[in-house]
Write a protein that holds these residues in place. Structure first.
Motif, short mmCIF file in Angstrom:
data_model
loop_
_atom_site.label_atom_id
_atom_site.label_comp_id
_atom_site.label_asym_id
_atom_site.label_seq_id
_atom_site.Cartn_x
_atom_site.Cartn_y
_atom_site.Cartn_z
N ALA A 37 14.55 2.38 0.39
CA ALA A 37 15.49 2.73 -0.68
C ALA A 37 14.98 2.24 -2.03
N GLN A 38 14.46 1.00 -2.07
CA GLN A 38 13.90 0.48 -3.32
C GLN A 38 12.61 1.20 -3.70
N LEU A 39 11.87 1.66 -2.70
CA LEU A 39 10.67 2.47 -2.96
C LEU A 39 11.07 3.76 -3.69
N ALA A 40 12.14 4.39 -3.24
CA ALA A 40 12.61 5.61 -3.88
C ALA A 40 13.09 5.34 -5.31
N CYS A 41 13.77 4.21 -5.52
CA CYS A 41 14.23 3.85 -6.87
C CYS A 41 13.04 3.63 -7.80
N ALA A 42 12.01 2.96 -7.30
CA ALA A 42 10.82 2.71 -8.12
C ALA A 42 10.09 4.01 -8.43
N LEU A 94 0.81 -1.21 0.00
CA LEU A 94 0.00 0.00 0.00
C LEU A 94 0.85 1.27 0.00
N HIS A 95 2.17 1.13 0.08
CA HIS A 95 3.02 2.30 -0.09
C HIS A 95 2.89 2.77 -1.53
N LYS A 96 2.94 4.08 -1.72
CA LYS A 96 2.57 4.66 -3.00
C LYS A 96 3.75 4.92 -3.92
N ILE A 97 3.50 4.72 -5.20
CA ILE A 97 4.41 5.09 -6.28
C ILE A 97 3.62 6.03 -7.19
N ALA A 98 4.12 7.23 -7.38
CA ALA A 98 3.43 8.24 -8.19
C ALA A 98 1.99 8.42 -7.72
N GLY A 99 1.79 8.42 -6.42
CA GLY A 99 0.49 8.70 -5.83
C GLY A 99 -0.48 7.54 -5.78
N MET A 100 -0.08 6.36 -6.26
CA MET A 100 -0.96 5.19 -6.30
C MET A 100 -0.31 4.04 -5.53
N PRO A 101 -1.09 3.34 -4.68
CA PRO A 101 -0.53 2.17 -3.99
C PRO A 101 0.09 1.21 -4.99
N MET A 102 1.27 0.69 -4.65
CA MET A 102 2.00 -0.12 -5.64
C MET A 102 1.20 -1.33 -6.11
N VAL A 103 0.40 -1.92 -5.25
CA VAL A 103 -0.39 -3.08 -5.67
C VAL A 103 -1.40 -2.69 -6.75
N ASN A 104 -1.88 -1.45 -6.72
CA ASN A 104 -2.84 -1.03 -7.74
C ASN A 104 -2.17 -0.82 -9.10
N HIS A 105 -0.88 -0.51 -9.10
CA HIS A 105 -0.15 -0.47 -10.37
C HIS A 105 -0.12 -1.87 -11.00
N VAL A 106 0.13 -2.87 -10.17
CA VAL A 106 0.16 -4.26 -10.66
C VAL A 106 -1.22 -4.66 -11.18
N ALA A 112 11.49 7.00 -8.69
CA ALA A 112 12.28 7.71 -9.69
C ALA A 112 12.06 7.14 -11.09
N ALA A 113 12.01 5.81 -11.19
CA ALA A 113 11.79 5.17 -12.49
C ALA A 113 10.40 5.48 -13.02
N MET A 114 9.40 5.47 -12.15
CA MET A 114 8.04 5.79 -12.58
C MET A 114 7.92 7.24 -13.02
N GLN A 115 8.56 8.16 -12.28
CA GLN A 115 8.52 9.57 -12.68
C GLN A 115 9.15 9.76 -14.05
N SER A 116 10.26 9.10 -14.28
CA SER A 116 10.91 9.19 -15.59
C SER A 116 9.98 8.70 -16.69
N ARG A 117 9.28 7.61 -16.43
CA ARG A 117 8.34 7.05 -17.40
C ARG A 117 7.19 8.01 -17.67
N LEU A 118 6.62 8.60 -16.62
CA LEU A 118 5.49 9.52 -16.78
C LEU A 118 5.90 10.79 -17.52
N ARG A 119 7.07 11.33 -17.20
CA ARG A 119 7.53 12.53 -17.89
C ARG A 119 7.69 12.27 -19.38
#
Length: 268
Positions: A217-222, A9-21, A224-231
């Motif tokens: 740390a891996q949350l931050a890496c994910a 449920l920790h978020k990546i680009a504002g969405m819980p990571m499980v919801n991305h999956v 950053a990768a998602m932000q790069s993809r969205l941009r």
């Protein structure tokens, strides 16, 4: 994660990571979906994933193989094959999962796994794929049980599989626990090889899709990768960003052509 919040449920680009999956899987197929959760996390995860996903409790954390065994009774009796994926792979794309399923069906495989090629310096806590004389995978060595010294580029197990159910229903019951008491899904690859069943694999083109999240740390890496993809997604569609590296977007944001975003901007 050292958190009161369940990991997925920790978020990546504002969405819980499980919801991305879940989003990637739903784009591929609208069939039934089952999420295996801890009883203590059941209500919060169920509320987050919504009505389209059935949450099944894994009473004790006895490994991914045990989690899969827990989910099987919730599947339709006539289910021919399943897509099994870790809930902490927020960068996985629908087109990659489609390749995995197509490979499984085209090769009439018993189990098909998704792999990634990474420099050994970037590998932490991941299972290594072992290939046999024919080039097909024959086993996965869990990180905690690796004894060999590796250099250069290695092939790792991402945590996404397509598995034929006729074989799986019996095979899952024969897996033995590891010294830590856990039963691992990865042992199904070795089991299929021992049973002389066909094993196939797909190597992902973009290694960032295989980024799993197990700590901050891996949350931050994910992130950053998602932000790069969205941009990149929006710049290719006519959005100007004066300083992309200081532009932050949530995954639900919609932008029009000729929008201009100034530096140090967050859009939610």
């Amino acid at each position: 994660m050292h958190s009161r919040t369940p990991k997925v449920l920790h978020k990546i680009a504002g969405m819980p990571m499980v919801n991305h999956v879940i989003k990637a899987v739903k784009l591929l197929n609208q069939n039934s979906m089952v999420a295996v959760v801890s009883p203590t996390d059941h209500s919060s995860v169920a509320e987050t994933v919504g009505d389209g996903v059935e949450c099944v409790d894994q009473p004790e954390p006895l490994g991914t193989g045990n989690a899969l065994a827990t989910a099987i009774p919730a599947l339709a009796p006539d289910c021919e094959y399943i897509l099994l994926i870790n809930g902490d792979l927020p960068l996985i794309r629908q087109k990659t999962l489609e390749k995995l399923v197509d490979c499984h069906l085209d090769n009439l495989a018993t189990i098909t796994l998704l792999t990634s090629l990474l420099p050994i310096s970037q590998v932490t806590g991941l299972g290594f794929v072992v290939r046999g004389e024919t080039g097909a995978p024959v086993s996965i060595i869990e990180a905690a049980e690796q004894s060999e010294h590796y250099e250069g580029t290695v092939e790792i197990n991402v945590g996404a599989y397509c598995i034929s159910m006729n074989w799986l229903r019996e095979a899952i019951t024969s897996l033995k626990a590891h010294p830590n008491g856990e039963v691992q899904v990865t042992d199904l690859v070795g089991k299929a090889f021992a049973d002389d069943h066909k094993i196939a694999s797909v190597v992902i083109e973009d290694s960032s899709e295989g980024l799993g999240v197990n700590d901050r740390a891996q949350l931050a890496c994910a992130e950053a990768a998602m932000q790069s993809r969205l941009r990149l997604h929006w710049m290719k569609r006519g959005v100007t960003m004066d300083d992309p590296l200081t532009t932050y977007l949530e995954s639900g944001v919609e932008l029009a052509e000729d929008v201009k975003i100034l530096p140090n901007t967050s859009l939610k």
